[in-house]
Motif scaffolding. Structure first.
Motif, PDB file in Angstrom:
ATOM      1  N   LYS A 340      26.844  39.705  47.723  1.00 35.60           N
ATOM      2  CA  LYS A 340      27.371  40.603  48.606  1.00 35.60           C
ATOM      3  C   LYS A 340      28.932  41.057  47.911  1.00 35.60           C
ATOM      4  O   LYS A 340      29.482  40.001  47.392  1.00 35.60           O
ATOM      5  N   ALA A 341      29.476  42.069  48.646  1.00 34.97           N
ATOM      6  CA  ALA A 341      30.913  42.319  48.151  1.00 34.97           C
ATOM      7  C   ALA A 341      31.441  43.198  49.367  1.00 34.97           C
ATOM      8  O   ALA A 341      31.770  44.404  48.818  1.00 34.97           O
ATOM      9  N   GLY A 342      31.595  42.550  50.512  1.00 32.84           N
ATOM     10  CA  GLY A 342      32.164  43.368  51.507  1.00 32.84           C
ATOM     11  C   GLY A 342      33.657  42.809  51.756  1.00 32.84           C
ATOM     12  O   GLY A 342      34.262  41.991  50.809  1.00 32.84           O
ATOM     13  N   PRO A 343      34.220  43.108  52.815  1.00 30.34           N
ATOM     14  CA  PRO A 343      35.644  42.988  52.975  1.00 30.34           C
ATOM     15  C   PRO A 343      35.911  41.337  52.863  1.00 30.34           C
ATOM     16  O   PRO A 343      36.765  40.747  52.119  1.00 30.34           O
ATOM     17  N   ALA A 344      34.918  40.318  53.435  1.00 28.08           N
ATOM     18  CA  ALA A 344      35.208  39.195  53.453  1.00 28.08           C
ATOM     19  C   ALA A 344      35.151  38.573  51.917  1.00 28.08           C
ATOM     20  O   ALA A 344      35.914  37.513  51.766  1.00 28.08           O
ATOM     21  N   GLU A 345      34.479  39.123  51.180  1.00 26.87           N
ATOM     22  CA  GLU A 345      34.317  38.539  49.725  1.00 26.87           C
ATOM     23  C   GLU A 345      35.721  39.141  48.899  1.00 26.87           C
ATOM     24  O   GLU A 345      35.890  38.542  47.796  1.00 26.87           O
ATOM     25  N   TYR A 346      36.525  39.993  49.588  1.00 28.97           N
ATOM     26  CA  TYR A 346      37.901  39.945  49.019  1.00 28.97           C
ATOM     27  C   TYR A 346      38.943  39.541  49.577  1.00 28.97           C
ATOM     28  O   TYR A 346      40.184  39.783  49.454  1.00 28.97           O
ATOM     29  N   GLU A 347      38.535  38.536  50.482  1.00 20.89           N
ATOM     30  CA  GLU A 347      39.822  37.744  51.116  1.00 20.89           C
ATOM     31  C   GLU A 347      40.417  36.599  50.100  1.00 20.89           C
ATOM     32  O   GLU A 347      39.904  36.255  49.175  1.00 20.89           O
ATOM     33  N   ASP A 348      41.715  36.287  50.336  1.00 18.51           N
ATOM     34  CA  ASP A 348      42.058  35.505  49.500  1.00 18.51           C
ATOM     35  C   ASP A 348      41.604  34.254  49.047  1.00 18.51           C
ATOM     36  O   ASP A 348      41.585  33.896  47.747  1.00 18.51           O
ATOM     37  N   ARG A 349      40.999  33.613  50.276  1.00 18.46           N
ATOM     38  CA  ARG A 349      40.201  32.305  49.758  1.00 18.46           C
ATOM     39  C   ARG A 349      39.100  32.323  49.063  1.00 18.46           C
ATOM     40  O   ARG A 349      38.730  31.347  48.335  1.00 18.46           O
ATOM     41  N   VAL A 350      38.381  33.441  48.984  1.00 18.37           N
ATOM     42  CA  VAL A 350      37.254  33.727  47.907  1.00 18.37           C
ATOM     43  C   VAL A 350      37.879  33.795  46.721  1.00 18.37           C
ATOM     44  O   VAL A 350      37.198  33.401  45.573  1.00 18.37           O
ATOM     45  N   VAL A 351      38.699  34.666  46.625  1.00 20.28           N
ATOM     46  CA  VAL A 351      39.306  35.094  45.214  1.00 20.28           C
ATOM     47  C   VAL A 351      39.755  33.882  44.467  1.00 20.28           C
ATOM     48  O   VAL A 351      39.601  33.943  43.268  1.00 20.28           O
ATOM     49  N   THR A 352      40.232  33.011  45.227  1.00 22.07           N
ATOM     50  CA  THR A 352      40.966  31.706  44.653  1.00 22.07           C
ATOM     51  C   THR A 352      40.051  30.481  44.936  1.00 22.07           C
ATOM     52  O   THR A 352      40.396  29.351  44.581  1.00 22.07           O
ATOM     53  N   SER A 353      38.753  30.650  45.030  1.00 27.70           N
ATOM     54  CA  SER A 353      37.738  29.359  45.246  1.00 27.70           C
ATOM     55  C   SER A 353      37.461  29.233  43.892  1.00 27.70           C
ATOM     56  O   SER A 353      37.021  30.120  42.884  1.00 27.70           O
ATOM     57  N   GLU A 354      36.919  27.687  43.732  1.00 24.25           N
ATOM     58  CA  GLU A 354      36.581  27.456  42.332  1.00 24.25           C
ATOM     59  C   GLU A 354      35.359  28.021  41.945  1.00 24.25           C
ATOM     60  O   GLU A 354      35.108  28.238  40.695  1.00 24.25           O
ATOM     61  N   GLU A 355      34.501  28.081  42.780  1.00 20.06           N
ATOM     62  CA  GLU A 355      32.820  28.519  42.497  1.00 20.06           C
ATOM     63  C   GLU A 355      33.114  30.018  41.957  1.00 20.06           C
ATOM     64  O   GLU A 355      32.312  30.209  40.938  1.00 20.06           O
ATOM     65  N   ILE A 356      33.844  30.724  42.524  1.00 18.54           N
ATOM     66  CA  ILE A 356      34.028  32.435  42.174  1.00 18.54           C
ATOM     67  C   ILE A 356      34.716  32.327  40.761  1.00 18.54           C
ATOM     68  O   ILE A 356      34.336  33.038  39.720  1.00 18.54           O
ATOM     69  N   ILE A 357      36.016  31.590  40.711  1.00 21.57           N
ATOM     70  CA  ILE A 357      36.445  31.573  39.523  1.00 21.57           C
ATOM     71  C   ILE A 357      35.859  31.134  38.231  1.00 21.57           C
ATOM     72  O   ILE A 357      35.693  31.567  37.110  1.00 21.57           O
ATOM     73  N   THR A 358      34.879  29.987  38.194  1.00 23.04           N
ATOM     74  CA  THR A 358      34.248  29.544  37.386  1.00 23.04           C
ATOM     75  C   THR A 358      33.306  30.700  36.700  1.00 23.04           C
ATOM     76  O   THR A 358      33.116  30.611  35.704  1.00 23.04           O
ATOM     77  N   VAL A 359      32.654  31.262  37.808  1.00 17.44           N
ATOM     78  CA  VAL A 359      31.615  32.433  37.181  1.00 17.44           C
ATOM     79  C   VAL A 359      32.626  33.483  36.743  1.00 17.44           C
ATOM     80  O   VAL A 359      31.951  34.043  35.921  1.00 17.44           O
ATOM     81  N   ARG A 360      33.451  33.912  37.455  1.00 20.70           N
ATOM     82  CA  ARG A 360      34.630  35.003  37.049  1.00 20.70           C
ATOM     83  C   ARG A 360      34.987  34.769  35.387  1.00 20.70           C
ATOM     84  O   ARG A 360      34.832  35.918  34.809  1.00 20.70           O
ATOM     85  N   ASP A 361      35.254  33.484  34.939  1.00 20.65           N
ATOM     86  CA  ASP A 361      35.602  33.613  33.905  1.00 20.65           C
ATOM     87  C   ASP A 361      34.651  33.519  32.660  1.00 20.65           C
ATOM     88  O   ASP A 361      35.144  33.692  31.573  1.00 20.65           O
ATOM     89  N   LYS A 362      33.469  33.610  33.044  1.00 21.47           N
ATOM     90  CA  LYS A 362      32.374  33.563  32.109  1.00 21.47           C
ATOM     91  C   LYS A 362      31.955  35.108  31.791  1.00 21.47           C
ATOM     92  O   LYS A 362      31.039  35.141  30.941  1.00 21.47           O
ATOM     93  N   ILE A 363      32.666  35.839  32.584  1.00 24.11           N
ATOM     94  CA  ILE A 363      32.122  37.351  32.472  1.00 24.11           C
ATOM     95  C   ILE A 363      32.954  37.953  31.321  1.00 24.11           C
ATOM     96  O   ILE A 363      34.153  37.866  31.487  1.00 24.11           O
ATOM     97  N   THR A 364      32.266  38.668  30.558  1.00 22.90           N
ATOM     98  CA  THR A 364      33.155  39.638  29.610  1.00 22.90           C
ATOM     99  C   THR A 364      32.728  40.928  29.772  1.00 22.90           C
ATOM    100  O   THR A 364      31.420  41.145  30.247  1.00 22.90           O
ATOM    101  N   ALA A 365      33.624  42.085  29.350  1.00 18.32           N
ATOM    102  CA  ALA A 365      33.038  43.320  29.570  1.00 18.32           C
ATOM    103  C   ALA A 365      33.366  44.229  28.254  1.00 18.32           C
ATOM    104  O   ALA A 365      34.701  44.008  27.772  1.00 18.32           O
TER     105      ALA A 365
END
Lengths: 452, 452
Positions: A340-365
């Motif tokens: 999901k991608a609601g307001p909770a998923e845009y809170e600072d603590r989610v943006v800086t969480s390791e789990e999200i950053i790990t996947v984020r850095d594997k995405i190219t566009a």
């Protein structure tokens, strides 16, 4: 003649001339706006503005939505703070042809002034004013799109001042000439550089444009003059803020093509260009679950997107929630990992969480000009060779796949519950749904906030 | 780096580093501004805004100069109304290289906020803040001049928001980073289309830019963020509002070349480009008297002028005082017929008088690119064949022929007497002349207005 034609059309339009499709779309727009304004009312951006400007507040005529229990301010400051709140999550509506978020500037000014008048404003009158404001804003926006945006203007607020002036001017029953002057006073306040995206000032634009328009209508109602050719003159608005325009054609379409009906609502609180990727990634999240595949084993994710996606939302390493709204990589990551991608998923603590950053850095566009703005494709590769692909032809929230009333309700209640609690949010929802029939907007607001 | 360099320079500058030529020029600028603001305080444009916006006024911290006896408002509204008043007669100062009227936006915001702070602001601190504001405003103006103005922007207010933000930010002791954000919040509010010239909205620009800057500094002081590259970014202020700029060079000259020292003051309340013609016509009026020639026998008057004169002030048949400010023909006519061109000669009844119209309609003008902006030539032909010619190399009020302190005093007293009476005006004049040494700006204002 564009300025006077717009003024004349706006002042003479009657509720009985409106197609029901337009009044329904306007009601949905207001409903969505109110949820966003309440949902954003306690965001730190809103709170910073509220606290900084409180010493300037005038007589408490108008509600500052949800910020503190029943806080009030003069109409201008209420318009500013509510406008900021309604845009701060980037969760508000979108007129897709111009990417204007039309209701923010217009409704923020209109609600504040409707509460401040010394008479009751009914639901139909309110909807009528909302529609003329949105039509004005979107028509002038269409006239200068896309050059105006390309130059670097935040089209929501640069046109929003004009929309807010027309809406408040309608409410104040301006003459056609006064309305033309109000349009001019609003047009001369060109607020909003795209450079501010990713900072507190992006949502300030929406609030300030509401104030600009409100002040323009109030000044014009007292005989303040501007130019009767403000929009079309050689050195008028359209020529100064854009290198080309088709103002005459757009103004001629007033009342024939209703821009209000083309308004769309966001399922996700971020730039609309990211929505196809998020939609696709949420669908992929469900498929991963079904196939018992984990993002922990993801090797790479590659997206093909419309070119505007990378131009607007190409932030590789967002540091907080505000920056994450401009990161297609964060949007994709929360879709894949959390589904999901609601307001909770845009809170600072989610943006800086390791789990999200790990996947984020594997995405190219990569940008692909053959794709539509509401279209995207994403390909996942996993360790061990598994591959998954998803093509989204039209993202949810697009004109082809609009949010249903039920989805809008869920979005409203999700946001408003943060301020009024779950039951309060449901109660508020049913009150706002009665907008068309209410006799007093002031009472409506009191009932939303739970007054006796 | 321009934004952060400007912020850093402004926040670290000390009064002791200022050359006396700059502090004296700033004191003269404030003195001239105050006279204009009091002189314009009861103009119908100012009154319309005051009455329309009074219902929005917040706590009465700051003086609305002269409008009503000791009226007060919140700092933001005081800044707006005083800014309008100070520009409404087109009698304020001019930075000739950019035709910015620098003190209006900056002093209007600064005085209002100096009164609102919960401490006393002394004269030196006030002058320091005024100077950093004027320097900021003129440097960014120089950076985009002349393309920015050519496009159609009213450069006084588009740069004035930035100047006001820097001045108020200095007064509020912002950090360098906060100051950069304040510059960004101000820069994103691009207020002022030249299309509005000749209407109430021209002076609204000056007041609104004062408000824009004040609000920007107040928001930034509370942690509100914008962009640290607001001025120079690809889609930042300079690139969006102009097609070329030399921002880096201008910012590099901060503290080396003082723009405040280049400020000039107007002997006539109208666009400065008309001044050479008025100056010449007043001289011709004296010669006519000496030769016993009457304008009743004038056959024709032909002027050669700088091309900007006809572009900006080519109105052939102005209908009222506001329009007359944009008519080189009216300016010439009152010079020839009445031998002066003060605020009284721009009142509606003079603009519409038969005597003036008769002479006005005999005046023709042609643009001559070989002439300087402060230069003009006029040739009069009379029935019976008499001919008179006048060449003005540098108009009074130009850098070459600046107004003397005595002329500035006469101008101040002339204007302020309208509000405070002749004695009050002289008393006010001597109070303002003590600006550098005062301990409290709040007390200074009270003494100007005649408090015990």
């Amino acid at each position: 003649m564009a300025t006077q034609q717009l003024a004349s059309w706006a002042t003479s339009l009657k509720y009985s001339s409106l197609p029901e499709t337009a009044t329904t779309a306007a009601s949905r727009s207001f409903y969505n706006w109110l949820g966003c304004a309440l949902g954003g009312s306690r965001h730190k951006t809103t709170t910073r503005a509220f606290q900084a400007l409180r010493p300037f507040f005038g007589p408490a005529t108008s509600t500052v939505l949800g910020h503190e229990s029943k806080a009030k301010a003069d109409a201008s400051h209420a318009a500013l703070i509510n406008g900021i709140a309604s845009h701060v999550h980037d969760y508000d509506d979108t007129h897709l042809e111009t990417i204007i978020h039309p209701t923010g500037p217009v409704a923020s000014a209109l609600l504040a002034q409707a509460e401040a008048l010394d008479r009751d404003v009914g639901g139909e009158e309110f909807i009528l004013a909302l529609i003329v404001g949105i039509e004005a804003e979107c028509k002038v926006g269409l006239a200068v799109w896309p050059k105006h945006y390309d130059i670097g203007w935040h089209i929501t607020s640069t046109t929003g001042s004009i929309g807010a002036a027309v809406a408040v001017g309608k409410l104040m029953d301006l003459t056609s000439e006064q309305m033309a002057h109000a349009i001019g006073i609003a047009a001369t306040q060109v607020t909003g550089l795209r450079e501010m995206f990713g900072s507190d000032t992006k949502s300030f634009h929406v609030g300030r444009s509401a104030q600009n328009g409100l002040m323009a209508a109030v000044l014009a109602s007292n005989g303040y003059t501007s130019s009767l050719q403000a929009l079309e003159a050689k050195r008028g608005w359209a020529n100064v803020v854009s290198v080309s325009n088709d103002l005459d054609a757009q103004i001629a379409s007033l009342g024939k093509v209703w821009e209000t009906e083309k308004n769309s609502f966001k399922p996700f609180p971020c730039g609309i260009v990211v929505h196809p990727i998020i939609d696709g990634c949420i669908q992929l999240h469900r498929e991963l679950k079904a196939k018992d595949l984990s993002t922990a084993r993801l090797k790479s994710a590659h997206a093909r997107v419309h070119p505007l996606v990378l131009e607007l939302t190409g932030k590789k390493t967002p540091k907080d929630g505000l920056q994450a709204k401009f990161s297609v990589y964060h949007g994709g990551a929360v879709g894949l990992v959390l589904g999901k991608a609601g307001p909770a998923e845009y809170e600072d603590r989610v943006v800086t969480s390791e789990e999200i950053i790990t996947v984020r850095d594997k995405i190219t566009a990569t940008a692909d000009e053959t794709l539509g703005a509401d279209e995207a494709e994403i390909v996942l590769e996993f360790e061990g060779g598994a591959e998954l692909k998803k093509h989204v032809s039209h993202a949810v929230g697009s004109l082809e796949v609009p949010m249903t009333d039920t989805q809008l309700q869920e979005k409203f209640v999700d946001q408003v519950a943060l301020v009024l609690g779950g039951n309060g949010a449901k109660q508020a929802s049913s009150v706002v749904e009665s907008l068309k029939g209410v006799a007093s907007i002031r009472d409506l607001v009191a009932r939303i906030l739970g007054s006796p």
